[in-house]
Motif scaffolding. Structure first.
Motif, PDB file in Angstrom:
ATOM      1  N   PRO A   4     -25.718 -30.955  -2.398  1.00  0.00           N
ATOM      2  CA  PRO A   4     -24.611 -31.913  -2.565  1.00  0.00           C
ATOM      3  C   PRO A   4     -24.054 -32.297  -1.205  1.00  0.00           C
ATOM      4  N   GLU A   5     -23.736 -33.551  -1.077  1.00  0.00           N
ATOM      5  CA  GLU A   5     -23.251 -34.009   0.226  1.00  0.00           C
ATOM      6  C   GLU A   5     -21.942 -33.324   0.570  1.00  0.00           C
ATOM      7  N   LYS A   6     -21.846 -32.873   1.811  1.00  0.00           N
ATOM      8  CA  LYS A   6     -20.631 -32.173   2.228  1.00  0.00           C
ATOM      9  C   LYS A   6     -19.491 -33.172   2.353  1.00  0.00           C
ATOM     10  N   LYS A   7     -18.336 -32.781   1.871  1.00  0.00           N
ATOM     11  CA  LYS A   7     -17.177 -33.665   1.995  1.00  0.00           C
ATOM     12  C   LYS A   7     -16.800 -33.808   3.456  1.00  0.00           C
ATOM     13  N   LYS A   8     -16.484 -35.015   3.842  1.00  0.00           N
ATOM     14  CA  LYS A   8     -16.063 -35.234   5.220  1.00  0.00           C
ATOM     15  C   LYS A   8     -14.632 -34.737   5.422  1.00  0.00           C
ATOM     16  N   VAL A   9     -14.348 -34.415   6.686  1.00  0.00           N
ATOM     17  CA  VAL A   9     -13.021 -33.888   7.016  1.00  0.00           C
ATOM     18  C   VAL A   9     -12.144 -35.011   7.562  1.00  0.00           C
ATOM     19  N   ILE A  10     -10.935 -35.094   7.021  1.00  0.00           N
ATOM     20  CA  ILE A  10      -9.957 -36.078   7.500  1.00  0.00           C
ATOM     21  C   ILE A  10      -8.754 -35.339   8.054  1.00  0.00           C
ATOM     22  N   PHE A  11      -8.311 -35.720   9.228  1.00  0.00           N
ATOM     23  CA  PHE A  11      -7.075 -35.140   9.770  1.00  0.00           C
ATOM     24  C   PHE A  11      -6.072 -36.251  10.042  1.00  0.00           C
ATOM     25  N   SER A  12      -4.816 -35.996   9.678  1.00  0.00           N
ATOM     26  CA  SER A  12      -3.763 -36.890  10.140  1.00  0.00           C
ATOM     27  C   SER A  12      -2.435 -36.134  10.198  1.00  0.00           C
ATOM     28  N   ALA A  13      -1.496 -36.693  10.912  1.00  0.00           N
ATOM     29  CA  ALA A  13      -0.203 -36.037  11.074  1.00  0.00           C
ATOM     30  C   ALA A  13       0.882 -37.084  11.217  1.00  0.00           C
ATOM     31  N   ILE A  14       2.102 -36.639  10.940  1.00  0.00           N
ATOM     32  CA  ILE A  14       3.244 -37.542  11.060  1.00  0.00           C
ATOM     33  C   ILE A  14       4.356 -36.800  11.778  1.00  0.00           C
ATOM     34  N   GLN A  15       5.089 -37.500  12.600  1.00  0.00           N
ATOM     35  CA  GLN A  15       6.181 -36.854  13.314  1.00  0.00           C
ATOM     36  C   GLN A  15       7.422 -36.731  12.427  1.00  0.00           C
ATOM     37  N   PRO A  16       8.154 -35.627  12.575  1.00  0.00           N
ATOM     38  CA  PRO A  16       9.374 -35.448  11.793  1.00  0.00           C
ATOM     39  C   PRO A  16      10.522 -36.209  12.429  1.00  0.00           C
ATOM     40  N   SER A  17      10.565 -37.491  12.199  1.00  0.00           N
ATOM     41  CA  SER A  17      11.493 -38.356  12.938  1.00  0.00           C
ATOM     42  C   SER A  17      12.866 -38.408  12.300  1.00  0.00           C
ATOM     43  N   GLY A  18      12.995 -37.905  11.076  1.00  0.00           N
ATOM     44  CA  GLY A  18      14.272 -38.017  10.397  1.00  0.00           C
ATOM     45  C   GLY A  18      14.274 -39.113   9.357  1.00  0.00           C
ATOM     46  N   THR A  19      13.508 -40.151   9.583  1.00  0.00           N
ATOM     47  CA  THR A  19      13.441 -41.239   8.604  1.00  0.00           C
ATOM     48  C   THR A  19      11.995 -41.620   8.362  1.00  0.00           C
ATOM     49  N   ALA A 145     -12.718 -32.898  12.741  1.00  0.00           N
ATOM     50  CA  ALA A 145     -12.462 -34.006  11.816  1.00  0.00           C
ATOM     51  C   ALA A 145     -13.466 -35.140  12.024  1.00  0.00           C
ATOM     52  N   ASP A 146     -13.967 -35.658  10.915  1.00  0.00           N
ATOM     53  CA  ASP A 146     -14.886 -36.801  10.979  1.00  0.00           C
ATOM     54  C   ASP A 146     -14.104 -38.099  11.103  1.00  0.00           C
ATOM     55  N   MET A 147     -12.937 -38.122  10.448  1.00  0.00           N
ATOM     56  CA  MET A 147     -12.188 -39.379  10.410  1.00  0.00           C
ATOM     57  C   MET A 147     -10.693 -39.134  10.510  1.00  0.00           C
ATOM     58  N   VAL A 148     -10.016 -40.117  11.092  1.00  0.00           N
ATOM     59  CA  VAL A 148      -8.564 -40.025  11.260  1.00  0.00           C
ATOM     60  C   VAL A 148      -7.940 -41.343  10.816  1.00  0.00           C
ATOM     61  N   PRO A 149      -7.167 -41.328   9.744  1.00  0.00           N
ATOM     62  CA  PRO A 149      -6.470 -42.570   9.388  1.00  0.00           C
ATOM     63  C   PRO A 149      -5.301 -42.775  10.347  1.00  0.00           C
ATOM     64  N   VAL A 150      -5.330 -43.844  11.087  1.00  0.00           N
ATOM     65  CA  VAL A 150      -4.233 -44.128  12.026  1.00  0.00           C
ATOM     66  C   VAL A 150      -3.853 -45.597  11.966  1.00  0.00           C
ATOM     67  N   GLY A 151      -2.605 -45.839  12.255  1.00  0.00           N
ATOM     68  CA  GLY A 151      -2.147 -47.214  12.348  1.00  0.00           C
ATOM     69  C   GLY A 151      -2.498 -47.783  13.710  1.00  0.00           C
ATOM     70  N   ALA A 152      -2.240 -49.075  13.870  1.00  0.00           N
ATOM     71  CA  ALA A 152      -2.598 -49.767  15.110  1.00  0.00           C
ATOM     72  C   ALA A 152      -1.987 -49.081  16.337  1.00  0.00           C
ATOM     73  N   ASP A 153      -0.770 -48.530  16.175  1.00  0.00           N
ATOM     74  CA  ASP A 153      -0.082 -47.962  17.338  1.00  0.00           C
ATOM     75  C   ASP A 153      -0.723 -46.674  17.842  1.00  0.00           C
ATOM     76  N   GLN A 154      -1.552 -46.034  17.023  1.00  0.00           N
ATOM     77  CA  GLN A 154      -2.197 -44.775  17.454  1.00  0.00           C
ATOM     78  C   GLN A 154      -3.685 -44.951  17.757  1.00  0.00           C
ATOM     79  N   LYS A 155      -4.167 -46.165  17.664  1.00  0.00           N
ATOM     80  CA  LYS A 155      -5.597 -46.427  17.875  1.00  0.00           C
ATOM     81  C   LYS A 155      -6.052 -46.023  19.268  1.00  0.00           C
ATOM     82  N   GLN A 156      -5.223 -46.365  20.256  1.00  0.00           N
ATOM     83  CA  GLN A 156      -5.590 -46.083  21.640  1.00  0.00           C
ATOM     84  C   GLN A 156      -5.674 -44.565  21.866  1.00  0.00           C
TER      85      GLN A 156
END
Ligand code: TRP
Length: 334
Positions: A4-19, A145-156
Protein backbone atom coordinates in the motif's frame (compact mmCIF):
# COMPACT_ATOMS: atom_id res chain seq x y z
CA UNK A 1 2.49 -8.19 -4.04
CA UNK A 2 1.39 -4.58 -4.00
CA UNK A 3 2.51 -2.65 -1.01
CA UNK A 4 0.00 0.00 0.00
CA UNK A 5 1.27 3.42 -0.85
CA UNK A 6 2.78 5.15 2.14
CA UNK A 7 0.91 8.23 3.26
CA UNK A 8 2.82 11.39 2.63
CA UNK A 9 3.85 13.59 5.53
CA UNK A 10 2.49 17.12 5.83
CA UNK A 11 3.84 19.66 8.30
CA UNK A 12 2.46 23.07 9.10
CA UNK A 13 2.38 25.47 12.01
CA UNK A 14 0.70 28.65 13.11
CA UNK A 15 1.93 31.36 15.42
CA UNK A 16 0.02 32.04 18.64
CA UNK A 17 -0.69 35.64 17.75
CA UNK A 18 -3.73 36.13 19.94
CA UNK A 19 -6.14 36.49 17.05
CA UNK A 20 -6.95 33.88 14.47
CA UNK A 21 -8.90 35.49 11.68
CA UNK A 22 -11.56 34.34 9.28
CA UNK A 23 -8.80 34.57 6.67
CA UNK A 24 -6.60 32.12 8.61
CA UNK A 25 -9.56 29.81 8.99
CA UNK A 26 -10.89 29.81 5.41
CA UNK A 27 -7.46 30.12 3.81
CA UNK A 28 -5.54 27.58 5.88
CA UNK A 29 -7.01 25.90 8.94
CA UNK A 30 -10.09 24.50 7.27
CA UNK A 31 -7.85 22.83 4.71
CA UNK A 32 -5.59 21.38 7.38
CA UNK A 33 -8.65 19.69 8.85
CA UNK A 34 -9.45 18.08 5.50
CA UNK A 35 -5.86 16.94 4.92
CA UNK A 36 -5.94 14.79 8.05
CA UNK A 37 -7.66 11.87 6.33
CA UNK A 38 -5.26 11.55 3.43
CA UNK A 39 -1.89 12.41 4.94
CA UNK A 40 0.22 11.95 8.01
CA UNK A 41 -0.31 15.42 9.35
CA UNK A 42 1.92 17.07 11.89
CA UNK A 43 0.80 20.46 13.19
CA UNK A 44 2.32 22.78 15.76
CA UNK A 45 1.70 26.03 17.56
CA UNK A 46 4.90 27.91 16.67
CA UNK A 47 5.55 29.60 20.00
CA UNK A 48 9.33 29.77 19.51
CA UNK A 49 8.80 31.84 16.38
CA UNK A 50 6.56 34.22 18.32
CA UNK A 51 9.32 35.47 20.64
CA UNK A 52 11.09 37.18 17.73
CA UNK A 53 8.84 40.05 18.77
CA UNK A 54 8.47 41.01 22.42
CA UNK A 55 5.68 39.15 24.24
CA UNK A 56 4.03 40.01 27.53
CA UNK A 57 4.48 36.74 29.54
CA UNK A 58 0.93 36.38 30.83
CA UNK A 59 -0.68 37.15 27.47
CA UNK A 60 1.79 34.96 25.67
CA UNK A 61 1.01 31.94 27.84
CA UNK A 62 -2.71 32.48 27.33
CA UNK A 63 -2.32 32.99 23.58
CA UNK A 64 -0.47 29.69 23.21
CA UNK A 65 -3.21 27.80 25.02
CA UNK A 66 -5.95 29.66 23.14
CA UNK A 67 -4.36 28.85 19.79
CA UNK A 68 -4.14 25.19 20.76
CA UNK A 69 -7.77 25.06 21.91
CA UNK A 70 -9.02 26.96 18.88
CA UNK A 71 -7.31 24.65 16.41
CA UNK A 72 -8.84 21.65 18.17
CA UNK A 73 -12.18 23.46 17.95
CA UNK A 74 -11.65 23.94 14.20
CA UNK A 75 -11.27 20.20 13.82
CA UNK A 76 -7.60 19.30 14.26
CA UNK A 77 -7.92 15.80 15.65
CA UNK A 78 -5.16 14.33 17.81
CA UNK A 79 -6.43 10.82 17.02
CA UNK A 80 -5.49 11.39 13.39
CA UNK A 81 -2.67 13.91 13.54
CA UNK A 82 0.15 15.01 15.77
CA UNK A 83 -0.59 18.42 17.18
CA UNK A 84 1.85 19.85 19.67
CA UNK A 85 3.45 23.03 20.95
CA UNK A 86 6.78 23.73 19.28
CA UNK A 87 8.72 24.65 22.46
CA UNK A 88 7.70 21.34 24.07
CA UNK A 89 9.81 19.45 21.58
CA UNK A 90 13.41 20.48 22.18
CA UNK A 91 14.77 19.06 18.92
CA UNK A 92 13.35 22.07 17.04
CA UNK A 93 15.64 24.59 18.70
CA UNK A 94 18.57 22.18 18.44
CA UNK A 95 18.27 21.49 14.75
CA UNK A 96 17.63 25.18 14.14
CA UNK A 97 21.06 25.97 15.54
CA UNK A 98 22.72 23.43 13.28
CA UNK A 99 20.83 24.69 10.23
CA UNK A 100 21.88 28.24 11.08
CA UNK A 101 25.38 27.08 10.26
CA UNK A 102 24.26 25.91 6.82
CA UNK A 103 22.35 29.07 6.00
CA UNK A 104 24.03 32.09 4.52
CA UNK A 105 23.82 35.63 5.83
CA UNK A 106 23.02 36.78 2.30
CA UNK A 107 20.10 34.37 1.98
CA UNK A 108 18.54 35.50 5.24
CA UNK A 109 19.08 39.16 4.31
CA UNK A 110 16.97 38.69 1.21
CA UNK A 111 13.88 37.45 3.08
CA UNK A 112 11.12 39.99 2.51
CA UNK A 113 9.46 39.21 5.84
CA UNK A 114 12.72 40.03 7.64
CA UNK A 115 12.98 43.31 5.76
CA UNK A 116 9.36 44.20 6.53
CA UNK A 117 9.58 43.24 10.20
CA UNK A 118 12.86 45.09 10.71
CA UNK A 119 11.16 48.24 9.53
CA UNK A 120 8.13 47.61 11.71
CA UNK A 121 10.13 46.75 14.84
CA UNK A 122 13.13 49.00 14.20
CA UNK A 123 13.95 49.10 17.92
CA UNK A 124 14.25 45.31 18.17
CA UNK A 125 15.88 43.85 15.06
CA UNK A 126 17.14 40.82 16.96
CA UNK A 127 19.11 37.84 15.69
CA UNK A 128 16.08 35.57 16.09
CA UNK A 129 14.10 37.70 13.68
CA UNK A 130 16.94 37.21 11.23
CA UNK A 131 17.31 33.43 11.66
CA UNK A 132 13.56 32.77 11.90
CA UNK A 133 13.59 30.88 8.57
CA UNK A 134 16.14 28.30 9.74
CA UNK A 135 13.92 27.49 12.73
CA UNK A 136 11.07 27.06 10.29
CA UNK A 137 13.28 24.79 8.18
CA UNK A 138 14.06 22.74 11.31
CA UNK A 139 10.32 22.34 12.04
CA UNK A 140 9.74 20.93 8.60
CA UNK A 141 12.90 18.88 8.04
CA UNK A 142 12.77 17.12 11.44
CA UNK A 143 9.68 15.21 10.30
CA UNK A 144 10.92 14.50 6.78
CA UNK A 145 7.83 16.33 5.55
CA UNK A 146 6.94 15.82 1.90
CA UNK A 147 4.65 18.81 1.73
CA UNK A 148 3.96 22.05 3.55
CA UNK A 149 0.74 23.99 3.07
CA UNK A 150 1.77 27.64 3.21
CA UNK A 151 0.29 30.92 2.20
CA UNK A 152 1.98 33.34 -0.17
CA UNK A 153 3.71 35.13 2.72
CA UNK A 154 5.62 31.98 3.75
CA UNK A 155 6.56 30.77 0.27
CA UNK A 156 9.97 32.39 0.34
CA UNK A 157 10.74 30.74 3.69
CA UNK A 158 9.73 27.35 2.36
CA UNK A 159 11.92 27.88 -0.67
CA UNK A 160 14.82 28.59 1.68
CA UNK A 161 14.03 25.41 3.65
CA UNK A 162 14.34 23.48 0.41
CA UNK A 163 17.67 25.11 -0.35
CA UNK A 164 19.00 24.32 3.12
CA UNK A 165 17.88 20.67 2.83
CA UNK A 166 19.43 20.32 -0.61
CA UNK A 167 22.66 21.92 0.54
CA UNK A 168 22.93 19.61 3.55
CA UNK A 169 22.09 16.54 1.46
CA UNK A 170 24.66 17.66 -1.10
CA UNK A 171 27.41 17.72 1.50
CA UNK A 172 26.52 14.65 3.57
CA UNK A 173 24.30 12.49 1.36
CA UNK A 174 20.58 12.06 1.71
CA UNK A 175 19.51 13.24 5.16
CA UNK A 176 16.42 15.38 4.76
CA UNK A 177 13.36 15.06 2.54
CA UNK A 178 13.15 18.18 0.38
CA UNK A 179 9.65 19.56 1.05
CA UNK A 180 7.28 20.74 -1.67
CA UNK A 181 4.71 23.45 -1.17
CA UNK A 182 1.22 22.05 -0.86
CA UNK A 183 -0.96 24.15 -3.10
CA UNK A 184 -4.54 23.89 -2.05
CA UNK A 185 -7.16 23.98 -4.78
CA UNK A 186 -9.90 25.11 -2.44
CA UNK A 187 -8.33 27.63 -0.09
CA UNK A 188 -10.03 30.98 -0.15
CA UNK A 189 -7.93 34.13 -0.18
CA UNK A 190 -9.80 36.40 2.15
CA UNK A 191 -9.11 40.11 1.75
CA UNK A 192 -9.42 43.03 4.13
CA UNK A 193 -12.99 44.26 4.58
CA UNK A 194 -11.72 47.85 4.55
CA UNK A 195 -9.15 47.70 1.76
CA UNK A 196 -9.95 44.66 -0.37
CA UNK A 197 -6.71 45.00 -2.35
CA UNK A 198 -4.87 43.75 0.78
CA UNK A 199 -5.00 40.36 2.47
CA UNK A 200 -7.09 40.19 5.66
CA UNK A 201 -4.61 40.57 8.51
CA UNK A 202 -5.04 40.90 12.25
CA UNK A 203 -2.12 43.34 12.32
CA UNK A 204 -4.25 45.82 10.40
CA UNK A 205 -4.74 48.89 12.59
CA UNK A 206 -8.36 49.14 11.53
CA UNK A 207 -10.20 46.43 13.50
CA UNK A 208 -13.03 46.58 10.99
CA UNK A 209 -10.66 45.19 8.36
CA UNK A 210 -10.70 41.70 9.84
CA UNK A 211 -13.05 39.24 11.47
CA UNK A 212 -11.70 36.97 14.20
CA UNK A 213 -12.91 33.39 14.46
CA UNK A 214 -13.87 34.18 18.05
CA UNK A 215 -15.63 37.51 17.33
CA UNK A 216 -19.12 37.71 18.80
CA UNK A 217 -22.02 37.50 16.31
CA UNK A 218 -22.97 41.18 16.66
CA UNK A 219 -19.33 42.21 16.08
CA UNK A 220 -19.19 40.06 12.95
CA UNK A 221 -22.43 41.61 11.71
CA UNK A 222 -21.14 45.12 12.37
CA UNK A 223 -17.85 44.50 10.56
CA UNK A 224 -19.53 43.07 7.47
CA UNK A 225 -22.05 45.90 7.38
CA UNK A 226 -19.13 48.33 7.29
CA UNK A 227 -17.30 46.42 4.56
CA UNK A 228 -16.09 48.58 1.69
CA UNK A 229 -17.91 47.93 -1.61
CA UNK A 230 -18.44 50.01 -4.76
CA UNK A 231 -21.08 52.33 -6.13
CA UNK A 232 -22.49 49.94 -8.71
CA UNK A 233 -24.86 48.12 -6.35
CA UNK A 234 -24.92 44.87 -8.33
CA UNK A 235 -23.93 41.65 -6.57
CA UNK A 236 -21.65 40.01 -9.13
CA UNK A 237 -17.98 39.31 -9.69
CA UNK A 238 -16.32 42.02 -11.74
CA UNK A 239 -13.38 44.27 -12.32
CA UNK A 240 -13.07 47.22 -9.94
CA UNK A 241 -15.36 45.37 -7.53
CA UNK A 242 -12.71 44.02 -5.15
CA UNK A 243 -14.93 44.47 -2.11
CA UNK A 244 -17.89 42.59 -3.56
CA UNK A 245 -15.61 39.97 -5.10
CA UNK A 246 -14.21 39.36 -1.62
CA UNK A 247 -17.65 39.08 -0.04
CA UNK A 248 -18.77 36.67 -2.77
CA UNK A 249 -15.58 34.66 -2.18
CA UNK A 250 -16.30 34.47 1.55
CA UNK A 251 -19.95 33.54 0.94
CA UNK A 252 -18.89 30.86 -1.50
CA UNK A 253 -16.25 29.43 0.86
CA UNK A 254 -18.72 29.29 3.73
CA UNK A 255 -21.82 27.98 1.92
CA UNK A 256 -20.20 25.92 -0.85
CA UNK A 257 -22.29 27.80 -3.45
CA UNK A 258 -20.63 28.99 -6.65
CA UNK A 259 -20.33 32.70 -7.38
CA UNK A 260 -22.93 32.28 -10.18
CA UNK A 261 -25.40 30.80 -7.73
CA UNK A 262 -24.76 33.63 -5.31
CA UNK A 263 -25.15 36.26 -8.06
CA UNK A 264 -28.46 34.71 -9.11
CA UNK A 265 -29.70 34.56 -5.54
CA UNK A 266 -29.03 38.25 -4.97
CA UNK A 267 -30.21 39.57 -8.30
CA UNK A 268 -32.11 42.80 -7.80
CA UNK A 269 -31.08 43.01 -4.15
CA UNK A 270 -28.91 45.72 -2.65
CA UNK A 271 -25.53 45.50 -0.97
CA UNK A 272 -27.10 45.93 2.46
CA UNK A 273 -29.05 42.67 2.13
CA UNK A 274 -26.05 40.90 0.73
CA UNK A 275 -23.71 42.00 3.51
CA UNK A 276 -26.22 40.89 6.12
CA UNK A 277 -26.54 37.51 4.43
CA UNK A 278 -22.75 37.03 4.28
CA UNK A 279 -22.43 37.98 7.95
CA UNK A 280 -25.19 35.53 8.90
CA UNK A 281 -23.53 32.72 6.95
CA UNK A 282 -20.18 33.44 8.63
CA UNK A 283 -21.79 33.59 12.07
CA UNK A 284 -23.41 30.18 11.50
CA UNK A 285 -20.15 28.68 10.24
CA UNK A 286 -18.24 29.94 13.29
CA UNK A 287 -20.88 29.21 15.93
CA UNK A 288 -20.00 25.51 16.50
CA UNK A 289 -16.28 26.35 16.53
CA UNK A 290 -16.84 29.02 19.17
CA UNK A 291 -18.88 26.59 21.27
CA UNK A 292 -16.23 23.89 21.07
CA UNK A 293 -13.54 26.47 21.89
CA UNK A 294 -15.37 27.39 25.11
CA UNK A 295 -15.51 23.72 26.07
CA UNK A 296 -11.83 23.11 25.41
CA UNK A 297 -10.49 26.25 27.01
CA UNK A 298 -12.34 25.50 30.23
CA UNK A 299 -10.78 22.04 30.33
CA UNK A 300 -7.06 22.69 30.80
CA UNK A 301 -6.35 19.10 31.86
CA UNK A 302 -7.76 17.74 28.65
CA UNK A 303 -5.71 20.21 26.60
CA UNK A 304 -2.53 19.29 28.48
CA UNK A 305 -3.19 15.61 27.90
CA UNK A 306 -3.52 16.23 24.16
CA UNK A 307 -0.45 18.40 23.67
CA UNK A 308 1.71 16.19 25.87
CA UNK A 309 0.70 13.02 24.07
CA UNK A 310 1.56 14.53 20.68
CA UNK A 311 4.81 16.12 21.89
CA UNK A 312 6.04 12.78 23.18
CA UNK A 313 5.58 11.13 19.80
CA UNK A 314 6.93 14.18 17.95
CA UNK A 315 10.07 14.04 20.06
CA UNK A 316 10.70 10.41 19.13
CA UNK A 317 10.28 11.05 15.41
CA UNK A 318 12.30 14.25 15.37
CA UNK A 319 15.09 12.88 17.57
CA UNK A 320 15.79 10.26 14.92
CA UNK A 321 16.34 12.95 12.30
CA UNK A 322 18.41 15.12 14.62
CA UNK A 323 20.64 12.16 15.56
CA UNK A 324 21.12 11.31 11.91
CA UNK A 325 22.08 14.87 11.01
CA UNK A 326 24.49 15.16 13.96
CA UNK A 327 26.16 11.88 13.11
CA UNK A 328 26.67 13.01 9.53
CA UNK A 329 28.20 16.29 10.63
CA UNK A 330 30.62 14.36 12.82
CA UNK A 331 29.43 14.97 16.37
CA UNK A 332 30.63 12.37 18.84
CA UNK A 333 27.79 10.03 19.87
CA UNK A 334 26.65 10.18 23.50
N1 TRP B 1 6.23 31.07 10.06
C1 TRP B 1 4.89 30.57 9.93
C2 TRP B 1 3.90 31.73 9.97
O1 TRP B 1 4.17 32.73 10.60
C3 TRP B 1 4.56 29.58 10.99
C4 TRP B 1 5.45 28.40 10.89
C5 TRP B 1 6.43 28.06 11.76
C6 TRP B 1 5.42 27.40 9.88
N2 TRP B 1 7.01 26.90 11.36
C7 TRP B 1 6.44 26.48 10.23
C8 TRP B 1 4.64 27.22 8.73
C9 TRP B 1 6.70 25.38 9.42
C10 TRP B 1 4.90 26.11 7.94
C11 TRP B 1 5.94 25.20 8.28
O2 TRP B 1 2.84 31.64 9.42
Amino acid sequence: MDTPEKKKVIFSAIQPSGTITLGNYLGALRNWVKLQDDYHCIFAVADLHAVTVRQEPKNFRQNILNAYALLLACGIDTEKSLFFIQSHVHTHAELAWLLDCYTQFGELSRMTQFKDKSLKHADNVNAGLFTYPSLMAADILLYQADMVPVGADQKQHLELSRNIAERFNGIYGNTFTVPDPYISTVGARVMSLQDPSKKMSKSDENVNAWVAVLDKPDTIMKKFKRAVTDSEAVVCVGEGKDGINNLIGIMSAVTGKTSDEITAEFEGKGYGDFKTAVAEAVIEELRPIQERFEDYISNKDYLAEQYRKSAEIALKISQRTLDKAMKKIGFLAK
